[in-house]
Scaffold this active site. Sequence first.
Site, PDB file in Angstrom:
ATOM      1  N   LYS A   1      -6.727  -3.822  -4.469  1.00  0.00           N
ATOM      2  CA  LYS A   1      -7.503  -4.825  -3.719  1.00  0.00           C
ATOM      3  C   LYS A   1      -8.760  -5.233  -4.488  1.00  0.00           C
ATOM      4  CE  LYS A   1      -5.079  -5.426   0.102  1.00  0.00           C
ATOM      5  NZ  LYS A   1      -4.723  -6.747   0.660  1.00  0.00           N
TER       6      LYS A   1
ATOM      7  N   LEU B   1      -3.605   6.353  12.202  1.00  0.00           N
ATOM      8  CA  LEU B   1      -4.045   7.377  13.139  1.00  0.00           C
ATOM      9  C   LEU B   1      -3.901   6.977  14.612  1.00  0.00           C
ATOM     10  CD1 LEU B   1      -5.366  10.206  13.290  1.00  0.00           C
ATOM     11  CD2 LEU B   1      -7.545   9.017  13.599  1.00  0.00           C
TER      12      LEU B   1
ATOM     13  N   GLY C   1      -6.685  10.853  -1.699  1.00  0.00           N
ATOM     14  CA  GLY C   1      -7.218   9.487  -1.677  1.00  0.00           C
ATOM     15  C   GLY C   1      -8.081   9.173  -0.474  1.00  0.00           C
TER      16      GLY C   1
ATOM     17  N   ALA D   1       0.553  -7.802   1.812  1.00  0.00           N
ATOM     18  CA  ALA D   1       0.247  -6.700   0.891  1.00  0.00           C
ATOM     19  C   ALA D   1       0.891  -5.427   1.399  1.00  0.00           C
ATOM     20  CB  ALA D   1      -1.272  -6.487   0.811  1.00  0.00           C
TER      21      ALA D   1
ATOM     22  N   TYR E   1      -4.332   2.015  -3.775  1.00  0.00           N
ATOM     23  CA  TYR E   1      -4.406   0.872  -2.862  1.00  0.00           C
ATOM     24  C   TYR E   1      -5.747   0.151  -3.002  1.00  0.00           C
ATOM     25  CZ  TYR E   1      -5.172  -1.552   1.562  1.00  0.00           C
ATOM     26  OH  TYR E   1      -5.489  -2.485   2.506  1.00  0.00           O
TER      27      TYR E   1
ATOM     28  N   ASP F   1       8.948 -14.470  -0.575  1.00  0.00           N
ATOM     29  CA  ASP F   1       8.150 -13.403  -1.166  1.00  0.00           C
ATOM     30  C   ASP F   1       6.949 -14.036  -1.871  1.00  0.00           C
ATOM     31  OD1 ASP F   1       8.914 -10.296  -2.098  1.00  0.00           O
ATOM     32  OD2 ASP F   1       7.437 -11.343  -3.364  1.00  0.00           O
TER      33      ASP F   1
ATOM     34  N   PHE G   1      -2.804 -12.373   3.685  1.00  0.00           N
ATOM     35  CA  PHE G   1      -2.711 -11.008   4.227  1.00  0.00           C
ATOM     36  C   PHE G   1      -1.638 -10.177   3.536  1.00  0.00           C
ATOM     37  CE2 PHE G   1      -4.291 -13.599   7.735  1.00  0.00           C
ATOM     38  CZ  PHE G   1      -5.310 -12.819   8.253  1.00  0.00           C
TER      39      PHE G   1
END
Length: 335
Positions: free
Chosen positions: A144, A189, A282, A74, A140, A50, A72
Site C-alpha cells: 500500500k 476480529l 506483522g 486489493a 501488505y 481484473d 478499493f
Amino acid sequence: MKVLITGGAGYIGSHAAKALAAAGHEGVVYDNLSTGHLWAVKWGPFEYGDIGDTTTLAGVMRRHGIEAVLHFAARSYVGESAVRPDIYYRNNVSGSISVLDAMRAADVGKIVFSSTCSTYGARNAMPLVEGMPQAPINCYGRTKLMVEEILGDYASAYGIAPMVLRFFNAAGADPDGELGEEHVPETHLVPLILQAAAGMRPEIQLFGDDYPTTDGTCVRDYVHVTDLGATHLAALSRLVPGELQAYNLGSGTGYSVREMLAAAERITGRPVPVQIAPRRPGDPPRLVADTAAAAAALGWSPRHSDLDTIIATTWAWMTEHRQNAYRALANRGGA
Ligand code: UDP
C-alpha cells in the site's frame, strides 16, 4: 459524477457504492469477484474484470464516461501477505499501476485510493499523524505504501488528482441491513468474535497477550464501514490536480482485543470463548489515528464508529440480514 469503483463488490467498496448512489452519482462497479460478492452490487452497473487487465479497464472507463476512480480492489490480509507476497505485489502494486495506466489511456484524472494504517508500521508515538515516517512491518503495508508513492509520482508527472485514505480497522455493517462483511475465510476480529458468540465457531484465538499495552493485547482503532464509505463523497469533491493528499480515517480511539471481547459479550449477552495463541507475524502493538487532518479537509466526523454501533450492526447483519442478501440475488436471477 460517473465513478468507477474497483472492488465495489467488496466490503468497503460496496458501502461506498451505496453512499455514492444516495448522493445521486453513478457508480460503476468493476470487480473480479475473487473476494467480493455479486449480492453486494446493488446501486449501479456491474463490470466483471481484473484490475490487472488494463485494456478492459480502459474500455470500461471510456464506455461509461468515467470521471473519477475509487480504487478499493486489493488483497488485504496481513497474515496472508507474509506467506504469499507474490499475490500481494502483483495484485496491489502491479494492479494499481494498471488502474493508473488505464486512467491515462481513458483520460480520467481523479483517483481516491484505499490505503491503510499498516503503512505506519510499529511506532511508539500515538496517535498516528499523517506526516509521520511510514515504515510498514508487513508485506501488505508495504504494497500500500508503494502505491502511495507511485500516486505521488503520477501526480507530479501527469498532473492526476490523487487522494490517499488510510483506513484504520474497518468494521461494522450497513445500519439498514443491506450490506455487511463476509470474507471467506474470515480473519478479522469483529466478525470472528461474533461468530464465536453465535456458536458458529467454538472459540476465537487471541493472537498474543504479551504486547506492551495496558492488558497485553493489541490495540486497534475500529472505524465503521458506513463512515468510511460516506467520506468518499467529500474526497471526490476535494481532489487537486498534481497534488497528493493523504488522510487517516479512524475513530481516534483505540481498543484492545480484550476490550473488544468484553464489549461483544456485553452487547450480545453471550460468552465468547477465547484461546490464547502466539503473536501473529506483522501485527504492531498499537495503531490509533489522529483524525484532525481528515476533519479539516474532509469534514470527517464519524457518526457510526462508536464501539456499540460497530458491534451491534455487525451482530444484526450476521444474525438477521445476511440471508436476505442471498435471497434477493436469487430472486433477480444471480448466482
Ligand atoms: N486478532 C486476534 N484473533 C483473531 C483475529 C485478529 O487476536 O482471530 C487480533 C489481531 O492480532 C489484531 C486485531 O485482532 O491485533 C485486529 O486484527 P484484524 O485481523 O481484525 O485486523 P488487522 O489489524 O490485521 O487489519
